[in-house]
Scaffold this motif. Structure first.
Motif, PDB file in Angstrom:
ATOM      1  N   LYS A   1      69.127  84.051   5.606  1.00 31.75           N
ATOM      2  CA  LYS A   1      68.432  83.603   6.813  1.00 31.75           C
ATOM      3  C   LYS A   1      66.905  83.600   6.594  1.00 31.75           C
ATOM      4  CE  LYS A   1      67.883  84.627  11.718  1.00 31.75           C
ATOM      5  NZ  LYS A   1      68.216  85.529  12.821  1.00 31.75           N
ATOM      6  N   ALA A   2      66.390  84.644   5.970  1.00 33.30           N
ATOM      7  CA  ALA A   2      64.938  84.737   5.735  1.00 33.30           C
ATOM      8  C   ALA A   2      64.462  83.633   4.790  1.00 33.30           C
ATOM      9  CB  ALA A   2      64.584  86.114   5.170  1.00 33.30           C
ATOM     10  N   VAL A   3      65.165  83.425   3.686  1.00 31.63           N
ATOM     11  CA  VAL A   3      64.747  82.416   2.716  1.00 31.63           C
ATOM     12  C   VAL A   3      64.908  81.015   3.300  1.00 31.63           C
ATOM     13  CG1 VAL A   3      65.223  81.413   0.444  1.00 31.63           C
ATOM     14  CG2 VAL A   3      65.154  83.906   0.718  1.00 31.63           C
ATOM     15  N   SER A   4      66.016  80.761   3.949  1.00 27.07           N
ATOM     16  CA  SER A   4      66.236  79.447   4.563  1.00 27.07           C
ATOM     17  C   SER A   4      65.167  79.157   5.610  1.00 27.07           C
ATOM     18  CB  SER A   4      67.629  79.386   5.184  1.00 27.07           C
ATOM     19  OG  SER A   4      67.866  78.122   5.744  1.00 27.07           O
ATOM     20  N   GLY A   5      64.847  80.132   6.430  1.00 24.37           N
ATOM     21  CA  GLY A   5      63.798  79.969   7.448  1.00 24.37           C
ATOM     22  C   GLY A   5      62.443  79.701   6.826  1.00 24.37           C
ATOM     23  N   LEU A   6      62.132  80.420   5.754  1.00 27.99           N
ATOM     24  CA  LEU A   6      60.873  80.218   5.029  1.00 27.99           C
ATOM     25  C   LEU A   6      60.803  78.801   4.473  1.00 27.99           C
ATOM     26  CD1 LEU A   6      58.314  81.531   3.629  1.00 27.99           C
ATOM     27  CD2 LEU A   6      59.839  81.894   1.680  1.00 27.99           C
TER      28      LEU A   6
ATOM     29  N   LEU B   1      58.646  73.411   4.477  1.00 31.02           N
ATOM     30  CA  LEU B   1      58.856  71.974   4.300  1.00 31.02           C
ATOM     31  C   LEU B   1      58.380  71.182   5.513  1.00 31.02           C
ATOM     32  CD1 LEU B   1      62.345  72.040   2.552  1.00 31.02           C
ATOM     33  CD2 LEU B   1      60.135  71.525   1.488  1.00 31.02           C
ATOM     34  N   GLU B   2      58.654  71.694   6.705  1.00 28.80           N
ATOM     35  CA  GLU B   2      58.188  71.016   7.927  1.00 28.80           C
ATOM     36  C   GLU B   2      56.660  70.983   7.974  1.00 28.80           C
ATOM     37  OE1 GLU B   2      59.651  69.300  10.338  1.00 28.80           O
ATOM     38  OE2 GLU B   2      61.684  69.633   9.609  1.00 28.80           O
ATOM     39  N   ALA B   3      56.028  72.096   7.599  1.00 28.72           N
ATOM     40  CA  ALA B   3      54.559  72.158   7.593  1.00 28.72           C
ATOM     41  C   ALA B   3      53.981  71.186   6.566  1.00 28.72           C
ATOM     42  CB  ALA B   3      54.091  73.584   7.301  1.00 28.72           C
TER      43      ALA B   3
END
Length: 179
Positions: free
Chosen positions: A158-163, A168-170
């Motif tokens: 969850k932490a890595v996917s969220g990061l 990528l969005e930024a």
């Protein structure tokens, strides 16, 4: 007598397999996220291709490093609350618009992973766009069985996917807006 020995051998083998299954520790987790960016590959690579500059990642307040983009280069990311992440470049392929790095030191309270390695790669997408992919492999932050929830496989993924998703969005927003 031979039959008894053979049965005993089968029982010992079965117990060994069961024991190995019960003693199993963490497994390597993998995360792969990607995003399409309305810009040519060269423009995307120009933003991410310098290993010494991770200013595009939210939460990173400073990047310091040595050896530029040479294999073996290092960088230290300083995060908002003062935490740091130390990383080392182990593969750099500008002609492929890709590089790979590993985390050499991080507090599991900051990112609940160990033995983390990652690759960023830019590839072509339809209509002159680019695809940026960020893929990583790692173990959870707790190396033994029965991890606390905040250091479990699920917490690490969850932490890595969220990061990755946030990064990528930024990047997409930064590159497409020209800022």
């Amino acid at each position: 007598m031979r039959r008894t020995i053979a049965r005993a051998g089968v029982v010992v083998a079965a117990l060994a397999v069961l024991g190995a299954a019960w003693a199993h520790g963490p497994t390597r987790q993998k995360v792969r996220e990607s995003i399409e960016i309305d810009a040519p590959q060269a423009k995307v690579w120009a933003v991410i291709g310098n290993f010494q500059d991770m200013s595009w990642l939210a939460g990173v307040t400073k990047t310091e490093g040595e050896k530029g983009n040479e294999v073996g280069a290092t960088r230290r990311l300083t995060l908002g609350p003062g935490a740091t992440v130390d990383e080392e470049l182990y593969k750099y392929e500008p002609e492929m618009m890709s590089y790979s790095y590993r985390i050499t030191a991080v507090d599991v309270k900051v990112l609940p992973v160990t033995n983390y390695s990652s690759t960023l790669a830019v590839s072509p997408a339809p209509d002159g766009k680019s695809k940026l992919e960020w893929a990583g492999a790692f173990y959870r932050g707790f190396p033994n069985n029965d991890p606390p929830p905040e250091l479990s496989d699920e917490a690490a993924v969850k932490a890595v996917s969220g990061l990755y998703k946030a990064g990528l969005e930024a990047l997409k927003k930064k590159i497409e807006s020209g800022t």
